[in-house]
Structure formats: structure tokens, C-alpha cells
Design a protein around this motif. Structure first.
Motif, PDB file in Angstrom:
ATOM      1  N   ILE A  38     140.783  36.534 -80.636  1.00 31.27           N
ATOM      2  CA  ILE A  38     139.528  35.701 -80.368  1.00 31.27           C
ATOM      3  C   ILE A  38     140.224  34.546 -79.200  1.00 31.27           C
ATOM      4  CG2 ILE A  38     138.388  33.381 -81.183  1.00 31.27           C
ATOM      5  CD1 ILE A  38     137.488  36.310 -82.255  1.00 31.27           C
ATOM      6  N   GLY A  85     136.632  32.817 -70.733  1.00 30.69           N
ATOM      7  CA  GLY A  85     135.452  32.550 -71.126  1.00 30.69           C
ATOM      8  C   GLY A  85     135.289  31.038 -71.725  1.00 30.69           C
ATOM      9  N   LEU A  86     136.477  30.508 -72.146  1.00 27.33           N
ATOM     10  CA  LEU A  86     136.767  29.474 -72.830  1.00 27.33           C
ATOM     11  C   LEU A  86     138.388  29.004 -72.789  1.00 27.33           C
ATOM     12  CD1 LEU A  86     134.551  27.361 -74.071  1.00 27.33           C
ATOM     13  CD2 LEU A  86     135.176  27.958 -76.104  1.00 27.33           C
ATOM     14  N   ARG A 136     138.741  25.334 -76.832  1.00 26.60           N
ATOM     15  CA  ARG A 136     139.002  26.255 -78.301  1.00 26.60           C
ATOM     16  C   ARG A 136     139.428  24.978 -79.381  1.00 26.60           C
ATOM     17  NH1 ARG A 136     137.290  31.195 -78.041  1.00 26.60           N
ATOM     18  NH2 ARG A 136     137.452  32.346 -76.209  1.00 26.60           N
ATOM     19  N   ILE A 176     139.370  21.867 -79.424  1.00 25.12           N
ATOM     20  CA  ILE A 176     138.130  20.789 -79.559  1.00 25.12           C
ATOM     21  C   ILE A 176     137.526  21.569 -80.551  1.00 25.12           C
ATOM     22  CG2 ILE A 176     136.245  19.819 -78.598  1.00 25.12           C
ATOM     23  CD1 ILE A 176     137.957  19.353 -75.984  1.00 25.12           C
ATOM     24  N   GLY A 177     136.847  22.724 -80.384  1.00 24.53           N
ATOM     25  CA  GLY A 177     135.990  23.230 -81.604  1.00 24.53           C
ATOM     26  C   GLY A 177     136.615  23.204 -82.765  1.00 24.53           C
ATOM     27  N   ALA A 208     135.429  21.533 -86.360  1.00 23.24           N
ATOM     28  CA  ALA A 208     134.988  22.410 -87.322  1.00 23.24           C
ATOM     29  C   ALA A 208     135.988  22.091 -88.726  1.00 23.24           C
ATOM     30  CB  ALA A 208     135.022  23.697 -87.106  1.00 23.24           C
ATOM     31  N   GLN A 245     133.666  11.406 -83.690  1.00 26.00           N
ATOM     32  CA  GLN A 245     132.283  11.976 -83.646  1.00 26.00           C
ATOM     33  C   GLN A 245     131.932  12.703 -84.796  1.00 26.00           C
ATOM     34  OE1 GLN A 245     131.773  13.978 -79.809  1.00 26.00           O
ATOM     35  NE2 GLN A 245     130.412  15.384 -80.553  1.00 26.00           N
ATOM     36  N   ALA A 264     132.823  18.409 -73.496  1.00 28.64           N
ATOM     37  CA  ALA A 264     133.439  18.664 -74.712  1.00 28.64           C
ATOM     38  C   ALA A 264     132.905  17.892 -76.289  1.00 28.64           C
ATOM     39  CB  ALA A 264     135.001  17.604 -74.379  1.00 28.64           C
ATOM     40  N   GLU A 314     129.918  18.434 -76.987  1.00 27.38           N
ATOM     41  CA  GLU A 314     128.748  19.362 -77.464  1.00 27.38           C
ATOM     42  C   GLU A 314     129.545  20.391 -77.932  1.00 27.38           C
ATOM     43  OE1 GLU A 314     125.746  18.974 -78.376  1.00 27.38           O
ATOM     44  OE2 GLU A 314     125.470  16.972 -77.381  1.00 27.38           O
ATOM     45  N   ILE A 315     130.668  20.995 -77.362  1.00 29.01           N
ATOM     46  CA  ILE A 315     131.479  21.805 -77.953  1.00 29.01           C
ATOM     47  C   ILE A 315     131.869  21.629 -79.492  1.00 29.01           C
ATOM     48  CG2 ILE A 315     134.010  23.179 -77.937  1.00 29.01           C
ATOM     49  CD1 ILE A 315     133.531  22.890 -74.784  1.00 29.01           C
ATOM     50  N   ALA A 325     130.351  23.603 -82.776  1.00 31.14           N
ATOM     51  CA  ALA A 325     131.475  24.454 -83.508  1.00 31.14           C
ATOM     52  C   ALA A 325     131.171  23.501 -85.062  1.00 31.14           C
ATOM     53  CB  ALA A 325     132.689  23.941 -82.921  1.00 31.14           C
ATOM     54  N   GLU A 368     129.669  30.241 -72.741  1.00 28.39           N
ATOM     55  CA  GLU A 368     130.682  29.450 -73.376  1.00 28.39           C
ATOM     56  C   GLU A 368     130.157  28.889 -74.701  1.00 28.39           C
ATOM     57  OE1 GLU A 368     132.861  26.857 -69.946  1.00 28.39           O
ATOM     58  OE2 GLU A 368     130.535  26.562 -70.121  1.00 28.39           O
ATOM     59  N   VAL A 383     128.392  30.896 -76.680  1.00 25.44           N
ATOM     60  CA  VAL A 383     128.548  32.184 -77.471  1.00 25.44           C
ATOM     61  C   VAL A 383     129.907  32.308 -77.826  1.00 25.44           C
ATOM     62  CG1 VAL A 383     128.873  34.731 -77.407  1.00 25.44           C
ATOM     63  CG2 VAL A 383     126.614  33.444 -76.638  1.00 25.44           C
ATOM     64  N   GLU A 384     131.051  31.951 -76.909  1.00 22.25           N
ATOM     65  CA  GLU A 384     132.384  31.994 -77.385  1.00 22.25           C
ATOM     66  C   GLU A 384     132.848  30.970 -78.554  1.00 22.25           C
ATOM     67  OE1 GLU A 384     135.184  33.588 -76.476  1.00 22.25           O
ATOM     68  OE2 GLU A 384     133.763  34.938 -75.403  1.00 22.25           O
ATOM     69  N   ILE A 385     132.241  29.748 -78.439  1.00 17.17           N
ATOM     70  CA  ILE A 385     132.656  28.725 -79.491  1.00 17.17           C
ATOM     71  C   ILE A 385     132.009  29.021 -80.980  1.00 17.17           C
ATOM     72  CG2 ILE A 385     130.526  27.032 -79.093  1.00 17.17           C
ATOM     73  CD1 ILE A 385     134.543  26.336 -79.269  1.00 17.17           C
ATOM     74  N   ILE A 427     131.327  32.452 -81.794  1.00 12.24           N
ATOM     75  CA  ILE A 427     132.326  33.590 -82.152  1.00 12.24           C
ATOM     76  C   ILE A 427     133.396  33.088 -82.788  1.00 12.24           C
ATOM     77  CG2 ILE A 427     133.862  35.468 -81.591  1.00 12.24           C
ATOM     78  CD1 ILE A 427     131.502  36.117 -79.373  1.00 12.24           C
ATOM     79  N   GLN A 428     134.183  31.955 -82.291  1.00 16.07           N
ATOM     80  CA  GLN A 428     135.374  31.579 -82.703  1.00 16.07           C
ATOM     81  C   GLN A 428     135.231  31.001 -84.048  1.00 16.07           C
ATOM     82  OE1 GLN A 428     137.369  28.898 -79.952  1.00 16.07           O
ATOM     83  NE2 GLN A 428     138.531  27.798 -81.416  1.00 16.07           N
ATOM     84  N   ALA A 434     121.527  30.965 -81.478  1.00 17.56           N
ATOM     85  CA  ALA A 434     121.471  30.878 -80.125  1.00 17.56           C
ATOM     86  C   ALA A 434     120.846  31.830 -79.169  1.00 17.56           C
ATOM     87  CB  ALA A 434     123.170  31.164 -79.732  1.00 17.56           C
ATOM     88  N   ILE A 461     123.422  39.485 -77.228  1.00 23.40           N
ATOM     89  CA  ILE A 461     124.023  38.294 -77.022  1.00 23.40           C
ATOM     90  C   ILE A 461     125.320  38.321 -77.239  1.00 23.40           C
ATOM     91  CG2 ILE A 461     123.658  37.621 -79.472  1.00 23.40           C
ATOM     92  CD1 ILE A 461     122.931  34.797 -78.495  1.00 23.40           C
ATOM     93  N   PHE A 518     131.345  40.696 -80.522  1.00 19.88           N
ATOM     94  CA  PHE A 518     131.302  40.209 -81.985  1.00 19.88           C
ATOM     95  C   PHE A 518     130.679  41.568 -82.995  1.00 19.88           C
ATOM     96  CE2 PHE A 518     129.902  37.650 -85.835  1.00 19.88           C
ATOM     97  CZ  PHE A 518     131.142  37.146 -85.928  1.00 19.88           C
TER      98      PHE A 518
END
Lengths: 127, 127, 127, 127, 127, 127
Positions: free
Chosen positions: A48, A53-54, A59, A61-62, A66, A100, B58, B60-61, B65, B93, B95-97, B99-100, B117, F32, F36
Motif C-alpha cells: 500500500i 499516486g499519493l 498518506r 495525513i489520512g 483515521a 479537524q 489536505a 479533504e484527504i 480517510a 488520489e 481511490v488511493e486514500i 484503499i489505504q 466513490a 474503479i 484492490f
């Protein structure tokens, strides 16, 4: 050129992101679940975090968002607060993303996230 | 220069981020809890998203997440997937977050996030 | 008559509800996130607890129930168990609401809530 | 005087609190898990709601708060919003307790709780 | 033949499954909520674990999986890891079920579950 | 003898456990997030379910318990209720494990789990 295995790639990225904290987690599993230590290297880091792509800054931040929102993984949150600093996030940016989370997961989640950050920052300052 | 109130600032930022989807949420509260509609404008958007120190991309990421990881706020996740696009995130991007999040909140959370999504992207393509 | 700001109103109500425990939380944020300390005073206390339409006793029943059910905010639960006593709930009433959470969030949530209450009551008895 | 069994007491209290909505839930279990229908009558209603020490109005405040905060039990939340009205809570009081949950579980939880209340109130008005 | 009450049956089964750990939990409630101690014996153990149709080994697999996935009940998870051993699960089987939870609740949940197991196994080895 | 890759092993085991339902999930990701879809085959099924040390029947008990307790993954719960039947669990055993979750995650979680099972069983009977 030698092909890098998932395990090698994961070890390299974990080391880049988490430094010693990541290695300590992996080591702590060596007696009870060594396979799970390998999975941590292979899937989250080898698969991952290695994806294009990111970038790692986005990553983390996400991940920090979470883990603060979930509120069930304080040890991992602390590791990723330090990881965020390692990949270029500023302390102020980490504090912003935690604040946030009050909007999405409530004030206690954000508060406990801030206390985790305070502890991590304090340990780094004392080191 | 006229001072912008929290409410005005929040309305402006909500409109910038969420567009019509944000307005619809606020309007839907007008009969049952108009004060709560005002709080949404004032606190999350007038106070938090308005803060310097982290750009909207950032932010919204982090929000995407967190909402994917929590798994309890599908309508809000869809609004913020669209918001992410509005503030400059690419579909890839987002989709990446999502998946993570399989790493931190499990495969079902990521899977349900990807289906959200897919629905948002499909509606935008059909519009 | 002087108009009371959200911050002033929140400080007054926090002090009324939480006493010193609330002040300690606010103070502990002064170095890492002073703005978040201000938000706590302004939004939860200055906006929400200040609303007419539900007395503080009923509000603390709701907060204690929610924090027990969520199970992710033990420090905040302890603060609100003490707050419940401050606004007129009896120890027996607090125990009742925690027991009831076994139905909605499971026996471990209720059990951990009871242990939090036992700790708060014990500290008050020792004071 | 005839002794009332847990099952009888639970049936009586469920009927008092939830009216037909409670009966429908119990009936819907008759084919798949009739024993669980009996447990619902016996434990939550026959044991817990039957306890002295907290009136039904206070108990429903706690239940509504918890279900809004958890965000995983929308059908049950709707039943208890109607139950709250049945035991004497006003619509405005129910809206207040839901709004308050924004502080503890985040704005999406409160928003989804308000939409559930709007649906219940709308169905009652249409009846 | 004497009829066994729910309380007697629950006490017997709790003792069979949890041994001294279960008794300690019940005892710890004697001052703050003795009725809740009774409910624990009567409902989870007297009603649920007493049911035919699923053996205790399978029941403990389900309980351990759920508590690891929820991530909010570490003390109860430790009790049930020991309970799993008491009803015939091997340490390796418990580790397997915890590792599997990485798929459904994320790697931090599995990791924290493994650390709980490591602690329980260590205490048993030291005893 | 040909070595089976993680992807091949995962596809084989997913097909064995989930049948067509698993394939449909994988297919639905093809536009999509095809990577994954591959991860689902490789990690949960190719790595985890493929492990010796716990049979598929025990693994599905754990998964069903966890998904019921989490309450955030109804589509995945339905897939695993059917998977449970495919690997040899009886309907009564699945109902037992869901009922048990009332103890650990509350009555609404168990109730919603039972309704998911009722839907799955009904669809199978109608097929």
C-alpha cells in the motif's frame, strides 16, 4: 538489477516512515506471531505505502486522521504522528488534522489525539 | 473593509468546498433543527476549514480517510468525495486514500468506501 | 447590561458543570493547541450546553450514556461522571444509566463504565 | 396477587414504551430466533427498564443519545425516538439531545440522527 | 432433581469458562452495582453460554474475534483469551483468530489483540 | 508440481468460501480499483484464510461474530453468512453466534445481524 521482494520493499519503506518505532513493533511480534510481523511489512508497507499516486505526506495525513477518528488505536496513532514528522509534516500540520477530527468524530476523539501528539512531541524534545 | 462573520465565512467556504450538496444538507435541516444548520456553517466551516496551516486538499484527504474508517457516515462520505474533487483531488488520489484504509479499518470499510466513490463518480459522469 | 461572548458564556458553564476538571483540560491544551481549548469553551459549552430546552441534568445523562456506549473516551467519561454529580444527578442514577448501556453497547461497555464510575466515586470519597 | 414473570413484565413495559413498533420487532424474530425475541422482552425491558431509580423519560434520553453516538443502529434509533415521545419527551427535547451528540460523536452522527428524527416525526404527522 | 436457577447456572458456567478471572469481575462490582454482577451471571452465562447448539470452543472463538475487532474492551478480551484456553482452544488457534481480524477491523486492532494475548500468555507462564 | 501464486490460491479459496458472491465483489471493483480486487484475493484469502491452524468453519464463526459486533459492514456480513453455510455451519449455528453478540456489542447489533441472516436465508430458500 535485482528485483526487490514485497518483504524487502516493505522493510525499506517501514524503516523510511517509522524508523525505530516500526522496527520495535515488528520485533515485539517475533515470539507470538512472526508471520503477522511479515504481513505488516508486506501488505501495508510493501503493497500500500509503496503505491504511486499519493505521496507519503498525504498518506500520513489520512492515517493520522483515521486513527484519531477511530479512537481505538492510541499506540499506532503515536507511531504515525512520529511517522508524519519523518515524512515532512510539521507539528502544526499534525495538530491541524487532529483538531479537524472534532468535526467528524467528536471533541473527545480530537482531545485524546492532541494528548497523544503532546506526548510524542515531548518525548522527541527530551531525546 | 467589512468584517466577515463566522456564519458568512462558513457559508462561503461550504459553498466553495461542497457546492450544492452542502446547501442541500443545510436546507434539509431548516424545519427540524435550523440552529444545527447554523452550527454546521459556523463551526466546521467558519472555524475549522477556515484555519490557515493546512490547505483544503489536505483537509479533504483527512476527512475522507476518517469517514471511510468510521464506516458510520456514508452520506457525509459521498459529500466529501465530491468535495475532494472540488478542491483539486483527482479521482485516483481519492481511490488511493480509500484503499489505504483497508490497513487501518479493515477491508470491508475500504470496500464500502470504494462503492461510495463509484456511486459519486457515476453520478458526476451522468450529469 | 454587558453582552456575554460565546467564550465567556462557555467558560462560565464549563466551570459550573465540570469545575476544576474542566479547567485542567483547557489548561493542558495551552501549549499544543490553545485554539482548540477556546473551541471547547465556545462550541460545546458556549453554544450547546447553553441552549434552553433541556436542563443540564438531562444533558449529562445523554453525555454519560453516549461516552459509555462509545467506549473510546474514558478520560472524558470520568469528567462527565463528576459533572453529572455537579448538576444534581445522584450516584445511583449515574450507575443506572451506565447499567442500561449493556443493552445498547454490550456488557463490556457497561462494565468499563462502572469501573470508571467506581474510580471517580472513590477519588471523591478520598478527597 | 399474582407474581408477574420477567417475560410478562417485559412485555408490559415494551408495550408501554414502544407500542406497536416494539411488537413488530418481536414478531419479526418469530421464525428466525424466537428465543431472542424472548430475551429482548426479559432482559432490556423485564430487567433494565423495569428498574426503579431512573424514570423512563431519563432512560430514553440516555438510549437516544447512545444510539445517535454509535451510528450503527438506525432502525433501533427510530424506534426509540418514537418511544421517547411515548414516555413524555417533547420533539424539541429529542432534537436537543441529538444536536448535543455533535460534540461527542461528531457532526455526521448528529446529522444522521436528525434525519432519523425528521423521518419519524413525518410518519407520525402523516398517520 | 433440583431445578437450577439462571443465577446458579450462570455461576457454574462462568466458573467453568473464566475461572478466577470471572469471579474477580463479579466481586469487583459488589459495592457499586451488585445487581449488574447478577445480570452478568444470569444473562450472558445463565442464558447465552448455556444454550445448546454451539459448543464453548466455538463461542469463545466468536467472542475473541468480536472483542479484538471492537477494540474497546481490552480487559474483557484478556479474560476471554484465558477463557478460550480453558475451554480447549490452543494458543496457536487464538493467535490465528486474532491475526484474521486484521482483514475485518484493520492491522491496529489485530496488533493490539496480539499484544493482549502476549500479556495473558506471559502471565500464565509466570504463574 | 506447479507452484500456486498468492493470487491463484486466493481466487481458489474465495471461490470455495464465497462462491458467486465473492466473484461479484471482485468484479464490481474492476473499473474503479482493480488493484484492490487483487489485494482481496491475495491478502485475506491467499494469505489469511489459506493458513493452517484453524479450519474454515472456525474462521467463519470469527468473521461473522466480528462483522455483527462492528455493525458497519452489512453487505460483507451477508456474504459471510452465506460463506458460513458453504463451509459447513448450520443456520442454527449462525443464529447462535449472532445472538451471542448481544452480550458483547448490544442488542441492536445482534438484532441487525439476525435481520441480515433472515434476508440471506430467505434469498437462498427462494433460489
Amino acid at each position: 538489477m535485482t528485483h526487490e521482494s514485497r518483504l524487502e520493499r516493505g522493510s525499506r519503506i517501514l524503516s523510511e516512515i517509522d524508523g525505530l518505532a516500526g522496527e520495535r513493533v515488528v520485533d515485539s511480534l517475533s515470539d507470538i506471531a512472526p508471520d503477522f510481523a511479515r504481513y505488516i511489512l508486506e501488505f501495508p508497507f510493501g503493497d500500500i505505502y509503496a503505491r504511486p499516486g499519493l505521496d507519503l505526506r498525504a498518506r500520513e495525513i489520512g492515517t493520522i486522521a483515521a486513527l484519531v477518528a477511530m479512537g481505538t488505536a492510541t499506540p499506532q496513532l503515536k507511531v504515525h504522528i512520529e511517522a508524519g514528522l519523518n515524512v515532512g509534516l510539521g507539528r502544526d500540520e499534525i495538530v491541524e488534522i487532529i483538531i479537524q477530527m472534532a468535526v467528524y468524530a467528536g471533541f473527545p476523539a480530537a482531545l485524546n489525539g492532541l494528548f497523544a501528539a503532546k506526548e510524542v512531541f515531548g518525548l522527541l524534545d527530551a531525546a
